[in-house]
Structure formats: structure tokens, C-alpha cells
Enzyme design. Structure first.
Site, mmCIF file in Angstrom:
data_model
loop_
_atom_site.group_PDB
_atom_site.id
_atom_site.type_symbol
_atom_site.label_atom_id
_atom_site.label_comp_id
_atom_site.label_asym_id
_atom_site.label_seq_id
_atom_site.Cartn_x
_atom_site.Cartn_y
_atom_site.Cartn_z
ATOM 1 N N CYS A 124 0.833 -1.085 -0.088
ATOM 2 C CA CYS A 124 0.030 0.203 -0.020
ATOM 3 C C CYS A 124 0.917 1.168 0.234
ATOM 4 O O CYS A 124 1.578 1.434 -1.011
ATOM 5 C CB CYS A 124 -1.055 -0.232 1.213
ATOM 6 S SG CYS A 124 -2.220 0.942 0.965
ATOM 7 N N HIS A 136 -4.124 -5.624 1.065
ATOM 8 C CA HIS A 136 -3.738 -5.844 2.715
ATOM 9 C C HIS A 136 -4.481 -7.207 2.565
ATOM 10 O O HIS A 136 -5.074 -7.719 2.182
ATOM 11 C CB HIS A 136 -4.354 -4.757 3.403
ATOM 12 C CG HIS A 136 -3.805 -3.355 3.350
ATOM 13 N ND1 HIS A 136 -2.615 -3.237 4.068
ATOM 14 C CD2 HIS A 136 -4.247 -2.424 2.845
ATOM 15 C CE1 HIS A 136 -2.389 -1.962 3.994
ATOM 16 N NE2 HIS A 136 -3.317 -1.434 3.142
#
Length: 477
Positions: A330, A424
Site C-alpha cells: 500500500c 492488504h
């Protein structure tokens, strides 16, 4: 049955785990139970099935209760962006940004959302177990409070106060709480619990009697230290240093100032073949690391500057020269590129920030946050997880994606030693994690999901052995 609230004498006294364990204990008794936390402050968010955000602790509590996570389990989530400002997420959606000095005025409007979400849970579940935030003894925050006694009195929910004896001074914690809070607030407390005791419990019998005599509150039990707590996902950054292991594969992760969704690392920390080092500010990345993971962050540009201030950019270059590998997740993925463009100032002041230049990509920030659960494949294995980010990354290295979900995600350098992904939760999948670790010669036979549920069952049994659970639940109304 009603609702019961667990408040604490301070932050990190074990409220989240107590509620998780009580949720699992209630479920084992056949009680339809749901967790609830009016206000949470965390950058470690979970994504609900409908694409909302809640605190990761409430997602774990929902799992303990046998429920899918819901935005109504944590209607107000504060995600710190700087030391003095945070994004405010209301019932799962980003609502505004607020400076700490201005948040008090906003709380009066947030109480409506809190009570609405609580009412939804209370009408659809037999029992609601509520977790407070911080401590009710923070009397400077009592006006317009929505997290502790302000909520308890507005919703008429009885309270059990938990103190942490491991940090010392638990008598003063509990007696002092009664001494400083308003008598009407103190009247909401139906008893106390001593958490995290080490040693012979009989040695604290006199202390427990003293607390009862001074406060008039019933003693609801003493909970010994639960060592398996380290095997459950962490929510607070204060827990990060606990992650460790003794395996041969050394993974290092720098503790960024706005680190977010660091529970990505929990499955790796649980692997016997892995040694995970969380590197605090002021310390160099270890020279013997096989892999460095740059984690998610609430402020990519701010934490990129922080990373450089620590000299970690120099450490990363040396790590790669030694033949090491790097994975960015991310915000960490965005840092690995050549440039981060933010012309409208969604992540700091408007402008562009040079990245680390380890991937041939560029990122452009955008106002819309991508917030979704996904499923796809990577390394020939199925992966599931979620995306929660602003910005889009493009460039030549995206031609070698990290995963397909089902569209291509992430990027990989030509030599394969640097990679990044927006995904994630990918390490929670046993098949992918085993394949990924296999690239480093590390074997995995861990069933991570089953392991979490086993620990939750042991936690429930631990509480059942040391608390009068039925008496506790009888306090609910």
C-alpha cells in the site's frame, strides 16, 4: 439480556482482548452477542463486507462472536494523519478531517451516529458487549464524551472497570478513577476486574479487599497473564515491538510514524520459520535481514520524509546491494516508485515528492479512497484481502504485476528483488503465504485462521476459569 460496557483505567490495559474473550465465551453459551466500540482511534482498520472501515480490534471481536464485521460495531473511527489532526470515519465512511482542538465541538454531532449504531445492534442481538476508549478518569475529556461515560449514561449501559496490574499501581488506578470521576459516572460502575496478573494470585488478596472497601464496587475477578495474546492480531502501535520469532528467514519492518494496517505482518510473525524484527525510529535496518517490508501508512508522503530522516533509505540501498529483497504494501508500495504526485494536497501540501526510485512507477493521489474487499491469485495461489488507499500507481514495472485481483495489481522490478502491492491481508492465506515463503527456502505448515480461532477459544476458557462469567453477563441491561 441487554448491554454491558468494559471501560479501563487507561489505554492498553487489555479492554479489547477482554471483550473479544467475553464475546467468544458468550457465543459458546449460545448467546447471540455483538461487540461495539463507540469511538476508536487507530490506523489499523478492517474493511467490512459492505466496503466500510472499522477498527481492527472490533473485527477480531466480531470473529470471536461468530459475526461478519459491521460498520455499526465501531461507528466513529479516528485515523491520525499528523500529531494534531485525524481523518474522521463515521459509520464506515470518511466524513471529514478534524484538528484535535476542533474535535470536541464535532463530538456532539457524532453522538447521534453512535447511538444509532448501538440501537441497531441492541435490537438485533441478545447481548452487546461494549468497549470503552482510554479511561473515564481523563476528566478533561468528559465534556461531550462519546467514548466512555458520556456514552454509558446516554445509552444507560452498566460498566465494569478493568485495571492492569502488570504495569503497576492497579490499586491507585481503580481507587483513583473513582476519586476523580463525577459521582453520577461512578454510579454506572458495577464492579472491577484486575487484568494481567503474574504469579500467585493469593498474594494480591489483601489488595483486592482494599479496593472493595475503598470503592464499594464488587470484585468480579482477577485474570492472570494470558501469554497467547501475542498470537492474536495487534491493533495498537504500542504492541508492535512484541512481534518476533526464532526462524531462519529474517524479515525487517521499519516502524513508520503513521504505520497502518500492520496486522498484515501477524501471519508472518506466527510462522516458526520466520524471525520478524520491528525496527523502531533511531535504529538502522538490520544488515542480516533477508527481506525488508515497507508497511502501509496513513500518510505516504509524510512517512517517506520520516523514513529518510531515519536514514532507512540508505539502509535499503545497502540491503539491496547485499542481495536482499524489498516488498512494499500500500503506502510502502507507493514509496518505492520514482515520484508521488499530489497536486491537490490530499496527503499533505500540494506538490510532488520524489520516491525511493526502486520501482519504475509513479503514483498520483486522488480524493477518492479505494475501499474494497478483493479476491484473486498470486504465485499461482488464491489470495483474498482488501484495498484501502488513495491514489493510483502506473509505470513500466506494472507490466510485471504482483497479483491479479482479477485486474493486475502492483509491480515488480526487472530483477524480481523489489515488489509492491496494494493488497492488504494477503499473508493470511495459507497457500499464498507458503508459496511466498518458499521463494526464500522457508517452509510453512501453519493454518493461520484456525490458529486465531484456537487462541480465541483458549482466551474464552481463560476468562471462564478466572471470572464469574454468568455473574458478569447478569449485569447487562
Amino acid at each position: 439480556m441487554g448491554a454491558l460496557m468494559i471501560q479501563g483505567t487507561g489505554s492498553n490495559v487489555g479492554k479489547s482482548l477482554l471483550v473479544a474473550g467475553l464475546c467468544r465465551a458468550a457465543r459458546r453459551r449460545g448467546i447471540d452477542v455483538a461487540p461495539f466500540k463507540p469511538q476508536n482511534m487507530s490506523n489499523n482498520a478492517a474493511v467490512t463486507p459492505d466496503g466500510g472501515e472499522i477498527g481492527r480490534a472490533q473485527a477480531l471481536q466480531a470473529r470471536a462472536a461468530g459475526l461478519a464485521p459491521s460498520v455499526h460495531m465501531n461507528p466513529v473511527l479516528l485515523k491520525p494523519e499528523t500529531d494534531r489532526a485525524a481523518q474522521v470515519v463515521v459509520q464506515g465512511r470518511a466524513a471529514t478531517r478534524a484538528a484535535a482542538a476542533d474535535y470536541g465541538a464535532l463530538k456532539a454531532r457524532l453522538m447521534g451516529a453512535v447511538l444509532d449504531s448501538f440501537a441497531r445492534l441492541r435490537t438485533t442481538h441478545e447481548l452487546v458487549l461494549v468497549e470503552g476508549a482510554g479511561s473515564p478518569a481523563e476528566v478533561n475529556l468528559r465534556a461531550r464524551d462519546i467514548a466512555n461515560m458520556g456514552f454509558a449514561r446516554a445509552a444507560d449501559v452498566p460498566v465494569v472497570l478493568a485495571g492492569d496490574i502488570d504495569r503497576g499501581g492497579v490499586i491507585a488506578q481503580i481507587v483513583g478513577t473513582q476519586a476523580v470521576i463525577d459521582p453520577a459516572d461512578a454510579a454506572m460502575i458495577r464492579g472491577f476486574v484486575i487484568n494481567r496478573f503474574r504469579g500467585d494470585p493469593s498474594l494480591f488478596d489483601a489488595g483486592r479487599r482494599f479496593i472493595v472497601e475503598r470503592t464499594g464496587w464488587p470484585d468480579l475477578g482477577l485474570v492472570p497473564w494470558f501469554p497467547d495474546a501475542v498470537r492474536l492480531p495487534a491493533e495498537d502501535a504500542v504492541d508492535l515491538r512484541r512481534a518476533s520469532g526464532g526462524g531462519g528467514l529474517h524479515i525487517a519492518c521499519p516502524m513508520l510514524s503513521r504505520i497502518a494496517n500492520f496486522d498484515d505482518l501477524d501471519p508472518l510473525a506466527a510462522e516458526p520459520a520466520v524471525r520478524l524484527s520491528m525496527v523502531p525510529p533511531g535504529h538502522a535496518l538490520p544488515g542480516d535481514a533477508d527481506l525488508v517490508i515497507l508497511p502501509g501508512t496513513k500518510s505516504t508522503r509524510g512517512d517517506l520524509a520520516f523514513l529518510r530522516e531515519q536514514g532507512w533509505d540508505i539502509d535499503l540501498a545497502a540491503h539491496l546491494r547485499r542481495g536482499g529483497r524489498v516488498l512494499g504494501i500500500c503506502g510502502g508500495y507507493q514509496m518505492l516508485g520514482r515520484m508521488i504526485h499530489d497536486p491537490e494536497g490530499h496527503d499533505g501540501s500540494p506538490g510532488s515528492t520524489p520516491g525511493l526510485g526502486l520501482l519504475d512507477i509513479e503514483t498520483r493521489m486522488a480524493p477518492e479512497k479505494r475501499l474494497t474487499r478483493i479476491a484473486g491469485r498470486a504465485l499461482g495461489q488464491p489470495v483474498e484481502g482488501y484495498e484501502i488507499h488513495m491514489g493510483r500507481s502506473e509505470g513500466p514495472d506494472c507490466a510485471r504485476p504482483f497479483a491479479h485481483i482479477p485486474e493486475p495489481d502492483g509491480a515488480t522490478s526487472p530483477d524480481g528483488r523489489v515488489a509492491g502491492t496494494y493488497l492488504h491481508g494477503l499473508f493470511s492465506g495459507d497457500g499464498f503465504r507458503a508459496a511466498w515463503l518458499g521463494q526464500f527456502g522457508a517452509a510453512s505448515a501453519l493454518d493461520y485462521g484456525a490458529g486465531v480461532d484456537e487462541v480465541l477459544d483458549r482466551l474464552a476458557g481463560h476468562l471462564e476459569a478466572h471470572l464469574d462469567i454468568d455473574r458478569l453477563f447478569a449485569l447487562a441491561r
